[in-house]
Structure formats: structure tokens, C-alpha cells
Scaffold this active site. Structure first.
Site, mmCIF file in Angstrom:
data_model
loop_
_atom_site.group_PDB
_atom_site.id
_atom_site.type_symbol
_atom_site.label_atom_id
_atom_site.label_comp_id
_atom_site.label_asym_id
_atom_site.label_seq_id
_atom_site.Cartn_x
_atom_site.Cartn_y
_atom_site.Cartn_z
ATOM 1 N N HIS A 162 0.832 -1.231 0.023
ATOM 2 C CA HIS A 162 0.099 -0.025 0.052
ATOM 3 C C HIS A 162 1.109 1.154 -0.030
ATOM 4 O O HIS A 162 0.758 2.044 -0.967
ATOM 5 C CB HIS A 162 -1.027 0.148 1.477
ATOM 6 C CG HIS A 162 -1.722 1.211 1.343
ATOM 7 N ND1 HIS A 162 -2.768 1.834 0.541
ATOM 8 C CD2 HIS A 162 -1.397 2.229 2.343
ATOM 9 C CE1 HIS A 162 -2.993 3.009 0.815
ATOM 10 N NE2 HIS A 162 -2.214 3.461 1.909
ATOM 11 N N HIS A 167 1.071 4.835 -2.562
ATOM 12 C CA HIS A 167 1.415 6.318 -2.527
ATOM 13 C C HIS A 167 2.704 6.868 -3.151
ATOM 14 O O HIS A 167 3.007 7.913 -3.582
ATOM 15 C CB HIS A 167 1.815 6.295 -0.966
ATOM 16 C CG HIS A 167 0.567 6.448 0.056
ATOM 17 N ND1 HIS A 167 -0.454 7.575 -0.076
ATOM 18 C CD2 HIS A 167 -0.036 5.679 0.731
ATOM 19 C CE1 HIS A 167 -1.314 7.260 0.665
ATOM 20 N NE2 HIS A 167 -1.130 6.372 1.118
ATOM 21 N N GLU A 208 -6.300 8.945 -0.590
ATOM 22 C CA GLU A 208 -6.657 7.721 -0.143
ATOM 23 C C GLU A 208 -7.516 6.962 -1.295
ATOM 24 O O GLU A 208 -7.456 5.958 -1.451
ATOM 25 C CB GLU A 208 -6.799 7.474 1.409
ATOM 26 C CG GLU A 208 -5.625 7.710 2.269
ATOM 27 C CD GLU A 208 -4.454 7.015 2.007
ATOM 28 O OE1 GLU A 208 -4.583 5.673 1.328
ATOM 29 O OE2 GLU A 208 -3.737 7.034 2.697
ATOM 30 N N SER A 227 -4.106 0.387 -4.668
ATOM 31 C CA SER A 227 -3.256 -0.445 -4.278
ATOM 32 C C SER A 227 -3.973 -2.027 -3.721
ATOM 33 O O SER A 227 -3.427 -2.924 -3.091
ATOM 34 C CB SER A 227 -2.307 -0.186 -2.757
ATOM 35 O OG SER A 227 -3.340 0.293 -1.824
HETATM 36 FE FE LIG Z 1 -2.454 5.274 2.941
#
Ligand SMILES: [Fe+2]
Length: 294
Positions: A162, A167, A208, A227
Site C-alpha cells: 500500500h 503512495h 486515499e 493498492s
Molecule cells: Fe495510505
């Protein structure tokens, strides 16, 4: 209620100085002593980290590298279909390894020349104020462990897949990186806990779990969706609403499930105009007005 603490396994330091990650009984790695030892060792690396020093090297097994390779391969196919162009271009420039888990230091070294962002290792949950405010300095706190190899497409907590596939690929875009920085400045500027929570919820529903219209299609730019092997196939069927600051800052969410309410930007320009300007200018009074308008 903002319940991120439930999401991360608690990390405790015992009297003898040893570090223990307390995995829940339902965690896929709960009964795997070898995995748990590695989790403890990786958490200890983060707790012992000195700001500015190189990020310590985390040990992974061949099985874990294979999890990364498998998830990378499968997500790349889904990204081609569901990720915004800005993310795909940034991911290409970043050039993460496909066959093994990169060290966070390596990710930092790839990212820094592109947008100035660097990684900081985190053992588990980082307090909200600290996590968000250092984004203003181009620092991103990330966990370094990987999910249990028995379930390569599932993790109950944010892992290196993730943090890096979601990111780092986003942070490699100068436009998204600037939005992360603006969120950080907002978090540093606001004083009350309510205002900080509002800023963090806007982050949640954008960086997010944000979605965006692109050439008529709904695409994702949020790291949480990009992700997640399962969620990326589901987001188009969720309750999609237009960007709305007051709604985003006050809508509650369940961090342990797929996000049912998502907010759609009409374009990256729209996201920058509305959300970027909000983070750039918000203060406690503005946020109090937005909260009371709901
Ligand atoms: Fe995150």
C-alpha cells in the site's frame, strides 16, 4: 469517529527493550511465529530510526518477494484500466522494481529527484498531527512490513505494498505531490483536534480514496484504491458523489471495509482548485463554518 488506531496492529516495547507487534487473532500471520518475529524486527527498526539517517534495511523472505512480484503484476493490469493518466505517467517515471520488495531507502532515492519526497519508516500508527504535518516537509511515514504470504491479495493493515505501490507512485507526480504538501501545511496550521480531523478526512476521501472523471470514464487516483486488488474492481459501483468539502470533512467511514461513498473530481484541475486551495487557505474558523453547514 476517526478510528485509524483499530487499523494498525499495536506495537509495544517491553521492559527488556524488545519490540512486539500485537497481531489480532484474525490476522493471517497470527499463528506464524517466523512471520511474527520478522514483524517485531521490522517494527524495532522503525522505532530506532533517527531522522535524517538512512532507512535501515528490512529483511524479507523469498516468499515475500514473490508476493510483491505477484501483486505488482496483477495491479499493473488493473492500473492500465482504472488508474488516472497522471498516476500511470508518474509510475513509469518512478520505475519501482517489479520482482522484489524495494527497501524504503531505495524508494526515497527514486522519488526524491522527481518531487523531493522522502520516506520515513513507521512501526505502526503514527499520530495524526505528526503523520500529516511532515508532509509539508516532503516526508512520508510508511510501514515496511509486507502482508502474510498466505493471502497475497489481502491485508488487514497498510503494508509496504500500500505505502509504496499506492503512495510512492502517486508521490512521483509533481501535481499530486504538491497536494500532499498542501495537506501537510493545512495540518500544521490548524489548531483544534476537530479541524485536524476534518483536514485528514478530506485527505482520506481524495488522496486515499479519490476518483476522477477522465475522458468520460471514472478512474481512481487514491492510493487506497490503487493498492487494493479487490477494491479497484469495485469502486465504479459505489455511491459516487461530487467533491464537496463539508461532506468529505464530516462523512464517517469504516476503514476496515471497502469504501462505499466516494467523491468524484471532474478533473485534476478541479481537484487542485477545490481541494488544493482549501488546504492552502483553511484555518480553524473556516473549518468550523464548514462543519456547522452540515
Ligand atoms: Fe495510505
Amino acid at each position: 469517529m476517526f478510528d485509524e488506531a483499530q487499523y494498525f496492529a499495536p506495537v509495544a516495547t517491553r521492559d527488556d527493550g524488545s519490540v512486539v507487534v500485537e497481531l489480532a487473532k484474525t490476522h493471517p500471520g497470527f499463528a506464524d511465529e517466523v512471520y511474527r518475529k520478522r514483524r517485531n524486527a521490522i517494527a524495532a527498526l522503525a522505532l530506532g530510526y533517527q531522522p535524517g539517517a538512512p532507512i535501515p534495511h528490512a529483511e524479507y523472505t523469498d516468499e515475500e518477494h514473490r508476493v510483491w512480484a505477484l501483486v505488482t503484476k496483477e495491479l499493473a493490469v488493473k492500473h492500465g484500466k482504472y488508474a488516472v493518466r497522471e498516476f500511470l505517467d508518474a509510475a513509469r517515471r518512478l520505475g519501482l522494481p517489479k520482482d522484489r520488495i524495494p527497501q524504503l531507502q531505495e524508494v526515497s532515492d527514486l522519488l526524491q529527484p522527481l518531487t523531493g519526497f522522502r520516506y520515513v519508516p513507521a512501526a505502526g500508527l503514527v499520530p495524526l498531527r505528526e503523520f500529516y504535518s511532515v508532509l509539508a516537509d516532503g516526508l512520508f511515514h510508511a510501514t515496511q512490513y509486507i502482508r502474510h504470504h498466505s493471502v497475497p491479495f489481502y491485508t488487514p493493515e497498510p503494508d509496504v505494498i500500500h505505502e509504496v505501490i499506492g503512495h510512492a507512485n502517486t508521490l512521483a507526480s509533481p501535481r499530486f505531490a504538491e497536494l500532499y504538501r498542501l495537506a501537510g501545511r493545512a495540518a500544521r496550521r490548524v489548531e483544534t483536534g476537530e479541524a485536524l480531523e476534518f483536514v485528514s478526512k478530506v485527505f482520506w476521501f481524495t488522496l486515499e480514496f479519490g476518483v476522477m472523471r477522465e475522458s468520460g470514464e471514472l478512474k481512481a487516483y487514491g492510493a487506497g484504491i490503487l493498492s487494493s486488488y479487490g477494491e479497484i474492481e469495485e469502486f465504479r459501483g459505489m455511491d459516487i458523489r461530487p467533491l464537496d468539502l463539508a461532506a468529505m470533512g464530516t462523512t464517517s467511514y469504516d476503514i476496515t471495509k471497502y469504501q462505499e461513498v466516494l467523491f468524484e473530481a471532474a478533473s485534476l484541475d478541479h481537484l487542485e482548485d477545490l481541494i488544493g486551495t482549501f488546504w492552502d487557505t483553511c484555518d480553524d474558523d473556516m473549518i468550523a463554518r464548514l462543519r456547522s453547514s452540515r
